[in-house]
Structures are given as structure tokens and as C-alpha cells.
Design an enzyme around this catalytic site. Structure first.
Site, short mmCIF file in Angstrom:
data_model
loop_
_atom_site.label_atom_id
_atom_site.label_comp_id
_atom_site.label_asym_id
_atom_site.label_seq_id
_atom_site.Cartn_x
_atom_site.Cartn_y
_atom_site.Cartn_z
N HIS A 62 33.70 39.43 34.39
CA HIS A 62 33.93 39.75 32.98
C HIS A 62 33.94 41.26 32.77
O HIS A 62 33.51 42.02 33.64
CB HIS A 62 32.80 39.15 32.13
CG HIS A 62 31.44 39.39 32.72
ND1 HIS A 62 30.82 38.47 33.52
CD2 HIS A 62 30.59 40.46 32.67
CE1 HIS A 62 29.64 38.95 33.92
NE2 HIS A 62 29.48 40.16 33.42
N GLN A 127 30.80 39.93 26.59
CA GLN A 127 31.31 40.00 27.97
C GLN A 127 32.38 38.94 28.23
O GLN A 127 32.13 37.95 28.92
CB GLN A 127 30.16 39.79 28.97
CG GLN A 127 29.15 40.93 28.98
CD GLN A 127 27.88 40.54 29.71
OE1 GLN A 127 27.24 39.56 29.37
NE2 GLN A 127 27.51 41.30 30.73
N ASP A 129 35.16 36.74 29.79
CA ASP A 129 35.53 36.48 31.19
C ASP A 129 36.98 36.86 31.45
O ASP A 129 37.86 36.56 30.65
CB ASP A 129 35.37 34.98 31.51
CG ASP A 129 33.97 34.63 31.96
OD1 ASP A 129 33.01 35.25 31.44
OD2 ASP A 129 33.82 33.72 32.81
N ASP A 159 29.09 40.77 41.59
CA ASP A 159 28.24 40.15 40.57
C ASP A 159 28.82 38.82 40.09
O ASP A 159 30.02 38.68 39.90
CB ASP A 159 28.19 41.14 39.38
CG ASP A 159 27.35 40.65 38.23
OD1 ASP A 159 26.12 40.60 38.39
OD2 ASP A 159 27.92 40.32 37.17
N GLU A 201 26.52 37.68 44.85
CA GLU A 201 25.46 37.17 43.98
C GLU A 201 25.86 35.80 43.46
O GLU A 201 26.68 35.68 42.55
CB GLU A 201 25.21 38.10 42.78
CG GLU A 201 23.95 37.71 42.03
CD GLU A 201 24.04 37.66 40.50
OE1 GLU A 201 23.01 37.48 39.87
OE2 GLU A 201 25.15 37.80 39.96
C1 GLC Z 1 24.17 39.16 37.15
C2 GLC Z 1 23.29 40.37 36.97
C3 GLC Z 1 22.70 40.34 35.59
C4 GLC Z 1 23.80 40.29 34.56
C5 GLC Z 1 24.76 39.12 34.82
C6 GLC Z 1 26.01 39.22 34.00
O1 GLC Z 1 23.43 37.99 37.14
O2 GLC Z 1 22.32 40.43 37.96
O3 GLC Z 1 21.88 41.46 35.36
O4 GLC Z 1 23.28 40.17 33.27
O5 GLC Z 1 25.17 39.10 36.17
O6 GLC Z 1 26.81 40.28 34.46
#
Ligand code: GLC
Length: 497
Positions: A62, A127, A129, A159, A201
């Protein structure tokens, strides 16, 4: 000086900071509050001189709603950027998708008056997407990566990657199309910037994480999320079975891949990867006050979570360093920094680094900082700071430095195979780490009482053993290695041929 060899920087790009920088409004620059691109180049150069690599967050899923792409996209259905985001005339599409920021967002759709449509967002409504079905988005992100890797950056922490692609009647997580995009991105990085890294992540169960390594051609590294809360569970229960269980349910990964393990990070201590019952229990144990909780997690730092008890802090860190994977430390945890639960969202664990007993904890000469430095009695910067830690040879900082140095000295701990060994004692964890030239047995007593553990290791009975922290030889020659461990005691036993 601590021995850290890679820095992961959270987003340093221009951003309105509605999600502390994870809402990027310009991917090609540095947020003016932090400095300039030239400062960043200097940082990379200085880090290289010290053999420290740098990776930064790359937020792919996003952008900020203030990003010019989104501003352009919302203007009209004919806007060339319209299809860079995900739109719908109704909000009843993708209803099988869960909401992540449960405390603040009632829906993954938000109506935009200017656009006259709903836009899709897995996080805050600020945010939107991106639409990763659009090849232009893919190309743009390759250009962004080129820009930073050309400056000498060593890679990215990608992320929120499970959510790139949307498909109706799915959870919109971990979709095969998302994996295709990530693999293509990795291939591009390997080809144009060999030696750089992608760390994924994905806050998922181990079996859902496994595909992110693919055949060694998607992510080189992924965070191991599920083991983290279980380490905190184990130390509270004085029992280690949950840790063993989740690791045994973790599939093998390709030889050119590795886990990243951690105890804390900049987010809440996530309880997404535990059962509902375990979550309630963790909240009761570790977050007795409402304001310590956030979404499905706990917004506190490591030292306060572990009662600022040095024995528990050392124990969990040693176990972290004994498990397979590269350990990641969160800034400030090496000096035992505290949190500020009165600050909004996750900001309570993102306060200024406490360098010394000086205004703003020595973090900044500005009159005021974005978040105030912690100044309470137990964790305030007057006491807990780097300067004090360096002046005290028994500090947690020196202990952490020693821990890092030992891991570097003993490749069994970083690259070795691992197996859990039976101990006949539910409070004691025994991990055997082995590589070509050395074998180390890690023992950890998770209980607040002294424990005796018998470890069946007949093949090492005759070996001389030395405990690495104390450098004291261990005389036991029994087939069943018998050890007495004090409350929260740990040992690293090196088996000598
Ligand atoms: C990840 C980050 C977190 C953020 C989220 C959205 O989980 O670690 O801090 O709010 O993505 O970008």
C-alpha cells in the site's frame, strides 16, 4: 561496538506518518525530519566501513493516501493511475477477508467521495492497497528497488507481503499469484543486484510461511512469527513444550534460506499465531491493563514484559540465539529500555534511544522530539542509557555484546543443524546444534525453581565438555548427562573431542 552486522531501518521515506512511515508518500526520498538523501548515502558509507549492512523496509502492499499516485487515481475513472489501486462500487466484495487493524478499522473498504468508489485497504484507511495485478505497479517497484540498491543498500524487509493480490472468494492472503510476483521480484534482484537480500514479513503459521521460501528462489529470509509468543508463554508457565511443538511443526527450508527470529520489534507483540485461549491467557499474564493491549497483541517492550528480571532477559536471549535462524534485536532492548503505554498506538515502544542522561535522552538536540523519551523511575533515561551501560562491565549491554561475539565464534550456533533433545524435565529446554567441526548443547531452565535435567546423549558421554559462558569444564561422563540448573539458568556446553 555491540557486534551487530546488519541494520534494518523502518521506513525513512517522506510520509504523513499516519502509520509511522509505513504510509509512504514518496518512495524516492528521505523524510525531511530525518535528513537528506546525502545523509543517507553517508550512513551507508559509514556502515560499510564498519562491515555493517543496511536493509530498509519496502512497503509494497500500500501507499499513503497522500501519495500523488493515489491523489491522481481518485480524480477520475479515466485517470492513468486509477488502476494502480483496488476499487469497487460496493463494499460487499471480498467479504471473506479478515481485518488486521481491528481496533480502528471497521472494514477493509472505505468510500472515497472524490473517486465516487470504495477503495481496498488491509491496514489503516489512510493506506490504500496497490493493485499488483497491474504490470505498471510491478515495474514501478523494480525502479524503486533499483534506486535504493544503486545507492549501496543491501536489500529490503518486504512489508506485509501476504496481501499483494486480491481474488474473490478467498481470504486474499498467501495467494499463488502473490508468490509469483515475489519470485519475479527476487529474480530481478538476483540478476541486477546479486548478493542483496529480501526478508519477508508474513505473520503466518510455519506451514503457510514455507511457500515464501519456494525452492530457494523467493525470499532468502522470513521472520519466524509463531515461535516468539511461545517463548514468552514458556517463561511464564515454566514449561517448554509449546516452543518445541511449534518448532517441530516448522517445515525444513531450502539450504540457501534462513529464518529471522526475534523477541520484540516495533509492532505490538503479536498474538495472531496462537489460539484464542492462549491469547486470553497471554493478555491476562502480560497485559493486565487495557491500554497495554492493541489489536491482537501487546504493546510493551521486552524488559517490562519480563519484570526487568535480568535472569529472564538473559534466558530468552540465549534461547533466541540457540534456535535456528538469525536473531534480530530491537534497538534499546540491549540496554533494557522500557515503554510508555500512554502514547498512542505502537508509539509506546518507539521512543527515543536512550544514549545518556541529557535532554531528549541524548537522542536529539531538537527542543521537542516526535515522542518523548521515557523518564519514569524504573526505565527513565537518567538511569537506563548507553553511557551508563558502557560504564558498568556487568550491564546487559556488555552481556549482549558477549552473546553476539560467542555466536560469531561458534558456527554451530549460526549455521549448524538443530534438534531438541529429551530432558525428562518439562521446564528444561535442550537444543543440540551441530556443524562439521563442533557440537553445542544449549540448556535452558524456564522455571523459577532450580531443576535437575537428565539429557540422554550417549554418543557424547566420553567427550570433555566446557560451559561457554563460564568457561568451566563440565565433568559429567554419564550416558545420561545430568545437570543442575538454577532458576532461569542456561548453559552452552561445547563438546570437545
Ligand atoms: C507491517 C509493519 C507495521 C505496519 C504494517 C502496515 O506489519 O510492521 O508496523 O503498520 O505493516 O504497513
Amino acid at each position: 561496538e555491540l557486534g551487530v552486522d546488519c541494520l534494518w531501518l523502518s521506513p525513512m521515506y517522506p510520509s504523513p506518518l499516519r502509520d509511522d512511515g509505513y504510509d509512504i508518500s514518496d518512495y524516492y526520498n528521505i523524510h525531511p525530519d530525518y535528513g537528506t538523501l546525502d545523509d543517507f548515502k553517508k550512513l551507508i558509507a559509514e556502515a560499510k566501513k564498519r562491515d555493517i549492512r543496511i536493509i530498509t523496509d519496502l512497503v509494497m502492499n500500500h501507499t499513503s493516501d497522500l501519495h500523488p499516485w493515489f491523489q491522481e487515481a481518485r480524480k477520475s475513472k479515466d485517470s492513468p493511475k486509477r488502476d494502480w489501486y483496488v476499487w469497487s462500487d460496493t463494499d460487499d466484495l471480498y467479504t471473506e477477508t479478515r481485518i488486521i487493524f481491528l481496533d480502528t478499522e471497521p472494514s477493509n473498504w472505505t468510500y472515497d467521495e472524490v473517486a465516487g468508489q470504495y477503495f481496498w485497504h488491509r491496514f489503516y484507511r489512510t493506506q490504500p492497497d496497490l493493485n499488483w495485478d497491474n504490470p505498471e505497479v510491478i515495474e514501478e517497484f523494480k525502479n524503486i528497488a533499483r534506486f535504493w540498491l544503486d545507492l549501496g543498500l543491501d536489500g529490503f524487509r518486504a512489508d506485509a507481503v501476504p496481501y499483494l493480490i486480491e481474488r474473490d472468494h478467498t481470504s486474499n492472503e498467501n495467494l499463488p499469484e502473490t508468490h509469483e510476483i515475489l519470485k519475479d521480484f527476487r529474480a530481478f534482484m538476483d540478476e541486477e543486484f546479486p548478493g542483496t537480500i529480501l526478508l519477508g514479513e508474513a505473520n503466518m503459521w510455519p506451514w503457510d510461511l514455507r511457500p515464501y521460501f519456494a525452492d530457494g528462489d523467493e525470499f532468502q529470509m522470513c521472520f519466524h512469527f509463531p515461535v516468539m509468543p511461545r517463548l514468552f508463554m514458556a517463561v511464564k508457565k515454566g514449561e517448554v513444550s509449546d516452543v518445541i511443538d511449534i518448532m517441530e511443526r516448522t517445515p525444513d527450508i531450502p539450504a540457501n534460506c534462513q529464518w529471522c527470529t526475534f523477541l520484540r520489534n516495533h509492532d505490538e507483540l503479536t498474538l495472531e499465531m496462537v489460539t484464542e485461549e492462549e491469547r486470553q491467557w497471554m493478555w491476562e499474564q502480560y497485559a493486565p491493563e487495557d491500554r497495554m493491549r492493541l489489536n491482537l497483541g501487546i504493546r510493551r517492550r521486552m524488559a517490562p514484559l519480563l519484570d526487568n528480571d535480568r535472569r529472564k532477559l538473559e534466558l530468552l536471549n540465549v534461547v533466541l540465539f540457540s534456535l535456528p535462524g538469525s536473531p534480530i534485536l530491537y534497538y534499546g532492548d540491549e540496554i533494557g529500555m522500557g515503554d510508555n503505554i500512554w502514547l498512542f498506538d505502537r508509539n509506546g515502544v518507539r521512543t527515543p534511544m536512550q544514549w545518556k542522561n541529557a535532554p531528549n535522552a541524548g537522542f536529539s538536540e531538537a527542543e521537542e522530539t516526535y515522542a518523548p523519551a521515557i523518564d519514569d523511575d524504573a526505565f527513565g533515561y537518567a538511569r537506563v542509557n548507553v553511557e551508563n551501560a558502557l560504564a558498568d562491565e556487568h550491564s546487559l549491554w556488555y552481556w549482549t555484546k558477549h552473546l553476539i561475539a560467542m555466536r560469531k565464534e561458534h558456527p554451530a550456533l549460526s549455521r549448524g543443524s538443530y534438534e531438541f533433545v529429551q530432558t525428562d524435565n518439562p521446564a528444561v529446554l535442550a537444543i543440540l546444534r551441530k556443524c562439521e567441526n563442533e557440537t553445542i548443547l544449549a540448556l535452558a531452565n524456564f522455571s523459577n525453581k532450580a531443576q535437575v535435567a537428565r539429557v540422554a546423549l550417549p554418543e557424547y558421554a566420553a567427550h570433555e565438555k566446557v560451559e561457554l559462558f563460564s568457561q568451566i569444564p563440565h565433568g559429567c561422563k554419564d550416558e545420561t548427562h545430568r545437570t543442575l540448573l538454577e532458576p532461569y539458568e542456561y548453559q552452552w556446553l561445547l563438546m570437545r573431542d
